[in-house]
Design an enzyme around this catalytic site. Structure first.
Site, PDB file in Angstrom:
ATOM      1  N   ASN A  59       0.640  -1.600   0.268  1.00 30.76           N
ATOM      2  CA  ASN A  59      -0.370  -0.189   0.293  1.00 30.76           C
ATOM      3  C   ASN A  59       1.376   1.295   0.367  1.00 30.76           C
ATOM      4  O   ASN A  59       1.723   1.361   0.620  1.00 30.76           O
ATOM      5  CB  ASN A  59      -1.042  -0.211   1.299  1.00 30.76           C
ATOM      6  CG  ASN A  59      -1.521   1.375   1.062  1.00 30.76           C
ATOM      7  OD1 ASN A  59      -1.197   2.405   1.030  1.00 30.76           O
ATOM      8  ND2 ASN A  59      -3.418   0.857   1.868  1.00 30.76           N
ATOM      9  N   ASP A 201      -3.905  -5.025   1.345  1.00 34.48           N
ATOM     10  CA  ASP A 201      -3.988  -3.888   2.096  1.00 34.48           C
ATOM     11  C   ASP A 201      -5.853  -4.747   2.941  1.00 34.48           C
ATOM     12  O   ASP A 201      -6.700  -4.086   1.583  1.00 34.48           O
ATOM     13  CB  ASP A 201      -4.261  -2.549   2.067  1.00 34.48           C
ATOM     14  CG  ASP A 201      -4.377  -1.719   3.240  1.00 34.48           C
ATOM     15  OD1 ASP A 201      -5.124  -2.595   3.841  1.00 34.48           O
ATOM     16  OD2 ASP A 201      -5.116  -1.035   3.075  1.00 34.48           O
ATOM     17  N   ASN A 203      -7.439  -4.354   5.502  1.00 36.58           N
ATOM     18  CA  ASN A 203      -7.740  -3.470   6.752  1.00 36.58           C
ATOM     19  C   ASN A 203      -8.351  -3.735   7.664  1.00 36.58           C
ATOM     20  O   ASN A 203      -9.958  -3.538   8.326  1.00 36.58           O
ATOM     21  CB  ASN A 203      -8.413  -2.124   5.883  1.00 36.58           C
ATOM     22  CG  ASN A 203      -8.683  -1.199   5.721  1.00 36.58           C
ATOM     23  OD1 ASN A 203      -7.594  -0.433   6.453  1.00 36.58           O
ATOM     24  ND2 ASN A 203      -9.060  -0.450   4.128  1.00 36.58           N
TER      25      ASN A 203
END
Length: 308
Positions: A59, A201, A203
């Site tokens: 990222n 990613d 999250n």
């Protein structure tokens, strides 16, 4: 994920309460940070096969700024077969020539937000041309933010994703829960055709070991029970967290640090970036690396060694 608020960013990938502890009272020396040292790379699998596929995911928190910070110099040294990038925040027409002209990766694929300039976005750069490349997860409601690229190779699929953040105040948590269900269904259909690698990613910090301050973040984006349960269900669907498969007890291994309060130097972070593997690929798992000394973003890159 958790980040300082920026224009055109989903509330915050960051201000989630995961901040360094308050200063010690005078008279006490502050505790030295516990850092993670990436061990030497393992390039053979348990069944003795040599790695023949190296994938890096990062990222970059804005591709243009990352290029200016010499991110490509690190990529050239790492030399993966495939480079996956998330949060590129760059329309294809505005991509810097330093990356579009890279001869090392003749096959480059980009996905960006259709509605917001400078928001979201993923990329995949390959040395070898995939058999087929697709964008999104097959549902229109999830297709406008440029979050997923899927490449089909002869023996596996590679999916790179920038999973939606639940955002500050959890204003997107309901959308995130819908995404998790639909994304899991998408991956399961792919997995029925041939095994897959998912990177990016995602999250979410799955377990308490995956972030520095679990107690202070239970109601914050990235560590809510709902997001953690969504990740658990992904594992139950037949996918394996490659890092935890190899390093089940390894603490202090993070991939994201907020820019605030010197969090990276103190290693107050979150593990939000993953390589997940279909069960059929597990015998070929060689190593899953966290390259936490690589600078240029508020995330660090991760690298997978695989024998396929």
């Amino acid at each position: 994920m958790p980040k300082r608020a920026k224009k055109n960013e989903e509330a915050v990938e960051g201000e989630t309460g995961n901040e360094p502890a308050k200063k010690e009272k005078k008279g006490k020396e502050p505790e030295a940070p516990i850092l993670y040292e990436d061990p030497p790379d393992k390039t053979s699998s348990k069944d003795g096969r040599a790695s023949n596929m190296k994938i890096t995911s990062w990222n970059v928190d804005g591709l243009r700024a990352w290029v200016k910070k010499k991110g490509l110099d690190w990529v050239r040294k790492e030399d993966p077969d495939v480079l996956c990038l998330q949060e590129t925040k760059c329309a294809e027409k505005a991509l810097p020539s330093e990356i579009t002209d890279m001869p090392e990766y003749p096959h480059k694929y980009w996905a960006g937000s259709e509605e917001k300039e400078g928001y979201s976005g993923v990329a995949m750069l390959c040395k070898t041309e995939p058999l087929r490349v697709t964008y999104g997860i097959g549902k229109e409601e999830h297709g406008k933010e440029g979050r997923v690229i899927t490449a089909e190779f002869p023996s596996f699929f590679l999916v790179t994703a920038y999973v939606p953040n639940a955002s500050r105040g959890l204003v997107r948590l309901d959308y995130r829960k819908t995404w998790d269900v639909d994304f899991r269904a998408y991956l399961s259909v792919l997995d029925q055709r041939k095994p897959l690698v998912l990177c990016g990613d995602l999250n979410v910090a799955h377990q308490e070991i995956d972030l520095k301050n679990p107690k202070g973040n239970r109601k914050n984006a990235g560590f809510t029970p709902e997001e953690r349960e969504g990740f658990t269900k992904l594992l139950e669907a037949g996918f394996t967290d490659s890092f935890r498969e190899l390093y089940p007890e390894q603490a202090n291994a993070y991939t994201f640090w907020t820019y605030m309060m010197n969090a990276r130097a103190k290693n107050v972070g979150w593990r939000l970036d993953y390589f997940l593997l279909s069960s059929a690929l597990l015998p070929g798992l060689c190593d899953s690396k966290i390259r936490n000394t690589a600078m240029g973003s508020d995330h660090c890159p991760i690298t997978l060694y695989l024998a396929v």
